[in-house]
Design a protein around this motif. Structure first.
Motif, PDB file in Angstrom:
ATOM      1  N   SER A  94       0.798  -1.220   0.000  1.00  7.52           N
ATOM      2  CA  SER A  94       0.000   0.000   0.000  1.00  7.52           C
ATOM      3  C   SER A  94       0.832   1.272   0.000  1.00  7.52           C
ATOM      4  CB  SER A  94      -0.947   0.016   1.204  1.00  7.52           C
ATOM      5  OG  SER A  94      -1.871  -1.043   1.101  1.00  7.52           O
ATOM      6  N   LYS A  95       1.974   1.274   0.673  1.00  2.00           N
ATOM      7  CA  LYS A  95       2.770   2.495   0.780  1.00  2.00           C
ATOM      8  C   LYS A  95       3.919   2.535  -0.223  1.00  2.00           C
ATOM      9  CE  LYS A  95       3.439   2.137   5.408  1.00  2.00           C
ATOM     10  NZ  LYS A  95       4.563   1.426   5.057  1.00  2.00           N
ATOM     11  N   GLY A  96       4.379   1.369  -0.644  1.00  2.00           N
ATOM     12  CA  GLY A  96       5.410   1.325  -1.673  1.00  2.00           C
ATOM     13  C   GLY A  96       6.833   1.434  -1.185  1.00  2.00           C
ATOM     14  N   MET A 140       8.974   1.517  -4.556  1.00  2.00           N
ATOM     15  CA  MET A 140       8.615   0.806  -5.769  1.00  2.00           C
ATOM     16  C   MET A 140       8.198   1.793  -6.851  1.00  2.00           C
ATOM     17  SD  MET A 140       6.054  -2.417  -6.410  1.00  2.00           S
ATOM     18  CE  MET A 140       4.503  -1.581  -6.115  1.00  2.00           C
ATOM     19  N   THR A 141       7.451   2.836  -6.460  1.00  2.00           N
ATOM     20  CA  THR A 141       6.968   3.827  -7.423  1.00  2.00           C
ATOM     21  C   THR A 141       7.213   5.225  -6.881  1.00  2.00           C
ATOM     22  OG1 THR A 141       5.218   2.278  -8.031  1.00  2.00           O
ATOM     23  CG2 THR A 141       5.010   4.525  -8.839  1.00  2.00           C
ATOM     24  N   PRO A 142       8.342   5.841  -7.214  1.00  2.00           N
ATOM     25  CA  PRO A 142       8.581   7.217  -6.774  1.00  2.00           C
ATOM     26  C   PRO A 142       7.683   8.188  -7.529  1.00  2.00           C
ATOM     27  CG  PRO A 142      10.301   6.522  -8.289  1.00  2.00           C
ATOM     28  CD  PRO A 142       9.435   5.311  -8.035  1.00  2.00           C
ATOM     29  N   ASN A 143       7.443   9.353  -6.944  1.00  2.00           N
ATOM     30  CA  ASN A 143       6.618  10.349  -7.618  1.00  2.00           C
ATOM     31  C   ASN A 143       7.291  10.912  -8.860  1.00  2.00           C
ATOM     32  OD1 ASN A 143       4.565  10.125  -5.719  1.00  2.00           O
ATOM     33  ND2 ASN A 143       5.435  11.683  -4.376  1.00  2.00           N
ATOM     34  N   ASP A 144       8.611  10.965  -8.846  1.00  2.00           N
ATOM     35  CA  ASP A 144       9.369  11.435 -10.009  1.00  2.00           C
ATOM     36  C   ASP A 144       9.787  10.218 -10.834  1.00  2.00           C
ATOM     37  OD1 ASP A 144      11.100  12.434 -11.882  1.00  2.00           O
ATOM     38  OD2 ASP A 144      12.294  13.609 -10.467  1.00  2.00           O
ATOM     39  N   PRO A 145       9.305  10.092 -12.083  1.00  2.00           N
ATOM     40  CA  PRO A 145       9.633   8.902 -12.887  1.00  2.00           C
ATOM     41  C   PRO A 145      11.090   8.812 -13.288  1.00  2.00           C
ATOM     42  CG  PRO A 145       8.450  10.515 -14.208  1.00  2.00           C
ATOM     43  CD  PRO A 145       8.402  11.012 -12.795  1.00  2.00           C
ATOM     44  N   GLY A 150      11.586   0.574  -7.971  1.00  2.00           N
ATOM     45  CA  GLY A 150      11.636  -0.862  -7.771  1.00  2.00           C
ATOM     46  C   GLY A 150      10.872  -1.610  -8.852  1.00  2.00           C
ATOM     47  N   PHE A 151       9.747  -1.049  -9.307  1.00  2.00           N
ATOM     48  CA  PHE A 151       8.907  -1.709 -10.306  1.00  2.00           C
ATOM     49  C   PHE A 151       9.709  -1.929 -11.583  1.00  2.00           C
ATOM     50  CE2 PHE A 151       5.401  -1.796 -13.481  1.00  2.00           C
ATOM     51  CZ  PHE A 151       4.661  -2.830 -12.931  1.00  2.00           C
ATOM     52  N   VAL A 152       9.665  -3.146 -12.102  1.00  2.00           N
ATOM     53  CA  VAL A 152      10.568  -3.539 -13.189  1.00  2.00           C
ATOM     54  C   VAL A 152       9.882  -3.341 -14.535  1.00  2.00           C
ATOM     55  CG1 VAL A 152      12.040  -5.361 -14.096  1.00  2.00           C
ATOM     56  CG2 VAL A 152      11.578  -5.252 -11.642  1.00  2.00           C
ATOM     57  N   THR A 153      10.415  -2.430 -15.319  1.00  2.00           N
ATOM     58  CA  THR A 153       9.849  -2.126 -16.636  1.00  2.00           C
ATOM     59  C   THR A 153      10.871  -2.231 -17.758  1.00  2.00           C
ATOM     60  OG1 THR A 153      10.355   0.225 -16.325  1.00  2.00           O
ATOM     61  CG2 THR A 153       8.158  -0.522 -15.653  1.00  2.00           C
ATOM     62  N   HIS A 154      12.159  -2.410 -17.396  1.00  2.00           N
ATOM     63  CA  HIS A 154      13.204  -2.378 -18.417  1.00  2.00           C
ATOM     64  C   HIS A 154      14.463  -3.069 -17.901  1.00  2.00           C
ATOM     65  CE1 HIS A 154      13.442   1.292 -15.935  1.00  2.00           C
ATOM     66  NE2 HIS A 154      14.753   1.165 -16.053  1.00  2.00           N
ATOM     67  N   ASP A 155      15.376  -3.349 -18.837  1.00  2.00           N
ATOM     68  CA  ASP A 155      16.647  -3.976 -18.479  1.00  2.00           C
ATOM     69  C   ASP A 155      17.428  -3.085 -17.514  1.00  2.00           C
ATOM     70  OD1 ASP A 155      16.241  -6.242 -19.976  1.00  2.00           O
ATOM     71  OD2 ASP A 155      17.432  -5.573 -21.698  1.00  2.00           O
ATOM     72  N   GLU A 156      18.286  -3.711 -16.727  1.00  2.00           N
ATOM     73  CA  GLU A 156      19.034  -2.984 -15.704  1.00  2.00           C
ATOM     74  C   GLU A 156      19.989  -1.943 -16.269  1.00  2.00           C
ATOM     75  OE1 GLU A 156      19.975  -5.227 -11.795  1.00  2.00           O
ATOM     76  OE2 GLU A 156      20.139  -6.741 -13.371  1.00  2.00           O
ATOM     77  N   ASP A 157      20.489  -2.153 -17.491  1.00  2.00           N
ATOM     78  CA  ASP A 157      21.448  -1.206 -18.059  1.00  2.00           C
ATOM     79  C   ASP A 157      20.777  -0.031 -18.766  1.00  2.00           C
ATOM     80  OD1 ASP A 157      20.472  -2.752 -20.095  1.00  2.00           O
ATOM     81  OD2 ASP A 157      22.374  -2.957 -21.154  1.00  2.00           O
ATOM     82  N   ILE A 158      19.451   0.067 -18.636  1.00  2.00           N
ATOM     83  CA  ILE A 158      18.697   1.189 -19.194  1.00  2.00           C
ATOM     84  C   ILE A 158      18.333   2.138 -18.058  1.00  2.00           C
ATOM     85  CG2 ILE A 158      16.552   1.862 -20.354  1.00  2.00           C
ATOM     86  CD1 ILE A 158      16.599  -0.844 -21.760  1.00  2.00           C
ATOM     87  N   THR A 159      18.547   3.430 -18.261  1.00  2.00           N
ATOM     88  CA  THR A 159      18.241   4.404 -17.223  1.00  2.00           C
ATOM     89  C   THR A 159      16.767   4.824 -17.291  1.00  2.00           C
ATOM     90  OG1 THR A 159      18.725   6.349 -18.584  1.00  2.00           O
ATOM     91  CG2 THR A 159      20.586   5.317 -17.432  1.00  2.00           C
ATOM     92  N   ASP A 282       1.573   1.159 -10.518  1.00  2.00           N
ATOM     93  CA  ASP A 282       2.916   0.831 -10.047  1.00  2.00           C
ATOM     94  C   ASP A 282       4.025   1.372 -10.936  1.00  2.00           C
ATOM     95  OD1 ASP A 282       1.861  -0.560  -7.898  1.00  2.00           O
ATOM     96  OD2 ASP A 282       1.833  -2.475  -8.949  1.00  2.00           O
ATOM     97  N   ASP A 283       3.739   1.606 -12.197  1.00  2.00           N
ATOM     98  CA  ASP A 283       4.744   2.105 -13.130  1.00  2.00           C
ATOM     99  C   ASP A 283       4.906   3.609 -12.938  1.00  2.00           C
ATOM    100  OD1 ASP A 283       6.372   2.805 -15.237  1.00  2.00           O
ATOM    101  OD2 ASP A 283       4.921   2.303 -16.804  1.00  2.00           O
ATOM    102  N   PRO A 284       6.123   4.103 -12.686  1.00  2.00           N
ATOM    103  CA  PRO A 284       6.309   5.554 -12.523  1.00  2.00           C
ATOM    104  C   PRO A 284       5.825   6.365 -13.723  1.00  2.00           C
ATOM    105  CG  PRO A 284       8.257   4.385 -11.762  1.00  2.00           C
ATOM    106  CD  PRO A 284       7.364   3.360 -12.405  1.00  2.00           C
TER     107      PRO A 284
END
Length: 642
Positions: A94-96, A140-145, A150-159, A282-284
């Motif tokens: 709930s809080k992330g 997991m989901t910061p206010n600034d994208p 934490g939420f996983v949307t892309h490979d680790e070497d992508i910023t 969950d996705d920024p």
């Protein structure tokens, strides 16, 4: 009602009354639809963090060595596992914020040494990182994208910046290509190989997460295919399932739109079914959906009450205090029903929503319509404010009214929020609906709440749904006292005392709405602070003026959404809905210190036990504890790894 308690969670046993009365065909159907979610439930752990699944798997393995661990350490291990399980990973549901293990790193290493020799060392190492590393994202989901998430949307070497630029380009391309824009980011995992960016569409062919996600979707599709065998007399549901399988086969979100159009008709067959990458909270960037599954059957009595409300959709739309050009000229396609929820998985489990309004696609909502559902057994269990909280937070002058009307007001609010709030309004010419990006969820939840609370003071609405309510002003006053108190003070006891910034969309939307109205009310004199036995409380002096303030904010919010005004959205959110006062949090904690109420609620899972009776093939039973519940679910989900 059976319930358990651990950490800050209260766990309830779900009331599934009515399942035994279903036909054998429908019981088989619901079983396979529910299992299609359970076998893919670990997709939730894949998405919440790269370390969530290793943490879950390692803790589960550690729980099997109980005989070699003393009771105190085992209790710490069990408590940590239950927090991870209820959260779907290493970030609180709930809080992330990050889950903090109850045991120490030394105790973790001791437990790890007891694991079987064939347990994967790399999984243990990843689990240790997920539980103890200070280098992982704090939220997991910061206010600034652009902050690490934490939420996983892309490979680790992508910023995060690279993903934002690539996704923005993808959305612009889609918008230019077609007026009926599919939700192209819904299942688009961004990868980079040899310096080139591309999207891996979540499907049965996906390579994301080392192929784990694809294996789970394949296993899920097996149960979906089995479910089709029981749809011979349910053509709408059959088409819904067939189009969903087609989407999982292709990964093409145009196929998901086809599924959504079929889904709008499926409730005619009496079965409720949601399955897929649905909500974007969950996705920024608010593009990728979280995996969730919900299955149930119609609550006919409550559905009739909702349809009475839905019949007033045009009246509600016309009477909202929003700009005429942003109203729907025809409130078409608004549907509503009540469901007894039986099966659930992914981000919808085990902390369950009160209801939903789908599809989320703006073009489908505008041209075809939407369908709102309340989960009647969840609403009945979670309910409104308790007498104990009422005594500590609600102004004494309002307490009797609140306890008299709040349950009916709560039911009406949920249905107005889902059926009318999310389904109301329209976009300006040239606005696609994705302009608000990362702030969209907060604004959309604000809008739905504001529609609900504006219309809660409408005597025509109240008396049509509840003929027994004769004092509609007292009804509205009770609802306002409850909501204003919750958003400005009461919900703060659910936060830890070091919280400075709200992350979860629903926390932010409640605070935004209420602090805006509270500020105006204190300034104009229709609200005031009064002293109560436990501290300051809000008194509602003028119901009509309070309603007008909710309407004023609704007009601002609707204009922001309709015009895609992200600057205005961020300005409102920053002023009212983002920052939280530590003194107020401490005050909220002080008020509840003597009885320590749970901050959040969750539910155990109904398991389908075969009966051998061809007419009633299953009986629903629950496990004796939340720990046993989650371990049993993991055992069922293990088939996806075979």
């Amino acid at each position: 009602m059976d319930k358990q308690r651990f950490s800050r969670y209260e766990v309830f046993t779900l009331d599934t009354s009515g399942f035994d009365d279903l036909s054998a065909n429908d019981q088989h159907l619901i079983y396979h639809l529910s299992m299609s979610g359970i076998v893919a439930r670990d997709i939730r752990f894949l998405q919440t963090s790269r370390y969530s699944l290793p943490v879950k798997q390692t803790l589960e393995a550690m729980l099997t060595v109980k005989e070699t661990v003393d009771d105190e350490l085992f209790d710490k291990l069990s408590e940590t596992y239950k927090i991870v399980a209820v959260s779907g990973g290493i970030y609180h549901e709930s809080k992330g914020d990050r889950v903090k293990p109850v045991f120490t790193r030394d105790e973790f290493d001791y437990l790890a040494a007891l694991l079987p020799e064939d347990f994967d060392d790399s999984t243990v190492e990843q689990a240790a990182t997920g539980l103890f590393s200070e280098e992982l994202p704090a939220l997991m989901t910061p206010n600034d994208p652009l902050e690490p998430a934490g939420f996983v949307t892309h490979d680790e070497d992508i910023t995060p910046l690279e993903r934002k630029l690539i996704v923005s380009g993808m959305m612009m391309g889609a918008n230019a290509a077609t007026k009926d824009t599919p939700m192209v980011g819904l299942n688009a995992y961004l990868t980079k190989k040899d310096g080139e960016f591309e999207f891996d569409r979540f499907s049965v062919k996906s390579k994301a997460f080392d192929g784990k996600l694809a294996r789970m979707l394949n296993k899920s599709c097996e149960h979906l295919t089995e479910a089709l065998k029981y749809c011979k007399e349910k053509p709408y549901l059959a088409k819904t399932i067939e189009t969903l399988i087609a989407f999982y086969q292709s990964g093409d979100t145009k196929d998901f739109d086809t599924h959504c159009l079929a889904w709008l008709e499926h409730s005619k067959d009496g079965i409720y079914f949601v399955h897929g990458f649905i909500e974007e909270y969950d996705d920024p960037l608010k593009q990728m959906g979280s995996f969730e599954v919900m299955v149930g059957f119609e609550n006919k009595k409550e559905t009739q009450r909702i349809r009475t409300l839905v019949e007033m959709a045009q009246y509600v739309e016309d009477s909202l205090p929003t700009e005429p050009q942003f109203k729907r000229q025809e409130a078409k396609g608004v549907m509503g029903s009540a469901t007894v929820l039986v099966g659930f998985a992914g981000s919808a489990s085990p902390v369950l929503p009160l209801g939903n309004c789908l599809p989320n696609s703006d073009w489908i909502r505008a041209r075809i319509g939407s369908s709102s559902t309340n989960f009647s057994n969840i609403i009945e269990t979670r309910g409104p404010i308790s007498p104990e909280l009422c005594a500590r937070f609600i102004a004494p002058v309002h307490q009797e009214e609140v306890m008299t009307y709040v349950r009916d007001a709560f039911f009406l609010m949920v249905n107005l929020h889902e059926c009318m709030g999310h389904a109301s309004g329209t976009l300006a010419e040239g606005i696609k609906g994705d302009e608000l990006k990362d702030i969209y969820s907060v604004i959309e939840e604000c809008r739905a709440d504001l529609v609900a609370y504006y219309k809660l003071a409408d005597p025509h609405i109240v008396t049509t749904v509840y003929p027994h309510v004769t004092d509609t002003e007292a009804f509205a006053r009770a609802a306002y006292a409850d909501y204003l108190t919750n958003g400005s003070l009461l919900q703060l006891y659910r936060l830890t005392e070091d919280t400075e910034v709200l992350g979860a969309a629903h926390f932010r939307n409640r605070q935004l709405n209420n602090l805006y109205v509270l500020e105006k009310g204190l300034q104009d004199g229709f609200l005031r602070w009064v002293d109560g036995p436990y501290g300051r409380c809000i008194e509602v002096l003028d119901v009509k003026a309070t309603q007008a303030a909710f309407g004023e904010l609704l007009n601002k919010i609707q204009t922001i959404k309709s015009t895609g005004d992200k600057v205005g959205a961020v300005r409102l959110a920053e002023r009212f809905g983002t920052h939280v006062c530590k003194t107020s949090i401490a005050d909220a904690h002080r008020r509840v210190a003597d009885f320590n109420p749970p901050a959040f609620s969750a539910f155990t899972t109904p398991f389908f036990e075969p009966t051998g009776d061809k007419d009633k093939p299953y009986v629903l039973k629950t496990k004796p504890s939340f720990l046993a519940d989650q371990l049993a679910l993991s055992a069922l989900a293990a088939s996806a790894y075979e």
